[in-house]
Design an enzyme around this catalytic site. Structure first.
Site, PDB file in Angstrom:
ATOM      1  N   CYS A   1      -0.590   4.115   2.084  1.00 28.85           N
ATOM      2  CA  CYS A   1      -0.438   3.921   3.530  1.00 28.85           C
ATOM      3  C   CYS A   1       0.974   4.222   3.999  1.00 28.85           C
ATOM      4  CB  CYS A   1      -0.792   2.481   3.902  1.00 28.85           C
ATOM      5  SG  CYS A   1      -2.396   1.900   3.318  1.00 28.85           S
ATOM      6  N   ASP A   2       1.974   3.745   3.264  1.00 26.46           N
ATOM      7  CA  ASP A   2       3.348   3.727   3.768  1.00 26.46           C
ATOM      8  C   ASP A   2       4.334   4.587   2.986  1.00 26.46           C
ATOM      9  OD1 ASP A   2       2.460   1.838   5.639  1.00 26.46           O
ATOM     10  OD2 ASP A   2       2.824   0.187   4.250  1.00 26.46           O
TER      11      ASP A   2
ATOM     12  N   CYS B   1       0.838  -1.198   0.000  1.00 31.08           N
ATOM     13  CA  CYS B   1       0.000   0.000   0.000  1.00 31.08           C
ATOM     14  C   CYS B   1       0.872   1.248   0.000  1.00 31.08           C
ATOM     15  CB  CYS B   1      -0.937   0.002   1.210  1.00 31.08           C
ATOM     16  SG  CYS B   1      -2.047   1.423   1.272  1.00 31.08           S
TER      17      CYS B   1
END
Length: 427
Positions: free
Chosen positions: A248-249, A245
């Site tokens: 997300c990261d 992701c």
């Protein structure tokens, strides 16, 4: 035994067009073993179907198939005199997909009955449990062996509201579980092996049990699983430099060298997003041609921070005690070791698989297996009244913890209102 039409000369498997009658080869219906279905009247408006020996249905046509309708006749146990139950099934599928025939559970003893049963944990399942518990609906949540879902593999979460200093995935799942249990939600760490959504109350059989739990309403929060590369050393770097992701990261790799693996629109979108933070982004693809749109590919090629390396696959992840340090790449054309790529982060973008196989043949899904809502945008109810879905098992676009939590709230509210409006399932 293989399954084939009675008139088919193919002794191994059936590959007949349009409608057909199917029965186990050399096995009368009355003597068929319990939980082995006889498939009857398989109607396929386009193309051909395969009835496999394990009672699954496989589309074999080259062109997409709009729908496949069948009725499975399940022989009863000896105690019921071999009576037969019909199990109507309908699929939306495409060539190459295999679908399991649903198992009827009406003859198994009932251990308990609940107003709402939730299948799957993660942000969507735990949020649904919290809202259902606050509404005094006595929810029972089956989370299976992976308690907390895919976020259990995430090290730091910085984009979930309420955690200004970031939080690990396991810690956030523990917090959500504690909050749901505070209001009375019961959480069971067992796996649901089969569901029967053909009649109400719905029935669920747990793995290893010969009894069922009944539910007036069911909320499905089983999520979607990211596809991994299965490269050497992958388990050691999941959540420690390798992610699925970018949204997300990605911000964790400010001014670092990173890689993106994949050749579709998602992979290239991830590369463009990561180029905002990373020093360099290297796109690795196993062939020269990309599945991504021409426009997306052109945008990537114009970005000076993004480099494309075709004919490269990750053979081995390199790491030390602090996490990922790089990847050993090979050329898939001759399996030769081509180079070592030094990166601090890597993002695998080769697709997701909706965890909906448990409900195949009973709920409408799209061609990739994502569960469809009967009224998209206005309700989370599926094609079966009383069954709701939330989170990544229905969301193929956003796939974020915060959107999954929102969907869990929606499903719980929709289920509560539906239970109030349907008197025959009330107590």
């Amino acid at each position: 035994q293989s399954l084939r039409p009675k008139a088919c000369l193919n002794q191994d498997r059936c590959c007949c067009p349009l409608a057909m009658d199917v029965a186990p080869v050399g096995l009368p219906l009355a003597s068929a073993p319990s939980r082995v279905p006889v498939l009857s009247r398989v109607a396929c408006p386009a193309g051909r179907v395969l009835i496999e020996a394990d009672s699954s249905v496989k589309i074999s046509s080259l062109a997409p198939v709009a729908s496949l309708a069948l009725t499975a006749l399940w022989p009863g146990d000896a105690d019921t005199g071999g009576s037969v139950r019909q199990m109507p099934c309908r699929f939306s599928a495409k060539a190459g997909h295999t679908m399991k025939v649903a198992e009827p559970l009406g003859d198994l003893p009932v251990t308990e009955r609940r107003r709402i049963v939730i299948i799957g944990a993660g942000p969507s399942g735990y949020t649904a449990a919290m809202y259902a518990a606050r509404a005094k609906l006595r929810p029972l949540l089956f989370c299976g062996p992976l308690v907390g879902g895919q976020l259990m593999l995430t090290s730091d979460i910085e984009n979930f509201p309420g955690y200004p200093d970031a939080v690990s995935g396991p810690q956030m799942m523990a917090d959500l579980r504690k909050q749901a249990e505070r209001f009375g939600a019961e959480i069971c760490e067992r796996k649901v092996a089969a569901v029967d959504l053909s009649q109400r109350p719905f029935r669920l059989r747990l793995e290893g049990d010969e009894s069922v739990v009944q539910a007036d309403a069911v909320i499905i929060a089983t999520g979607a699983t990211a596809r991994w590369l299965d490269a050497h050393g992958e388990d050691a770097v999941k959540g420690r430099g390798v992610s699925t992701c970018a949204v997300c990261d990605g911000a964790l790799f400010m001014d670092e060298d990173v890689a993106v693996i994949g050749g579709g629109d998602t992979a290239l979108e991830d590369a463009l997003f990561l180029a905002r933070f990373a020093k360099t982004v290297t796109v690795l693809h196993r062939r020269e041609q990309f599945k991504a749109s021409a426009l997306m590919l052109e945008r990537v090629r114009r970005d000076p921070n993004i480099h494309i390396k075709p004919w490269r696959v990750v053979n081995r992840w390199l790491h030390d005690e602090s996490g990922l340090t790089g990847a050993e790449l090979t050329d898939p054309r001759d399996e030769s070791v081509s180079e070592t790529l030094r990166v601090a982060g890597a993002f695998v973008a080769i697709g997701h698989d909706a965890q909906s196989s448990l409900f195949q043949g009973q709920l409408a899904t799209d061609e990739e297996g994502y569960i469809l809502h009967a009224r998209p945008g206005s309700n989370t109810m599926t094609s079966v009244p009383g069954v709701f879905s939330c989170g990544d098992v229905s969301d193929r676009r956003y796939r974020q913890a915060v959107t999954a939590a929102g969907h869990g709230c929606q499903s719980a509210l929709d289920a509560e209102r539906w239970l109030d409006s349907v008197p025959e399932v009330g107590y």
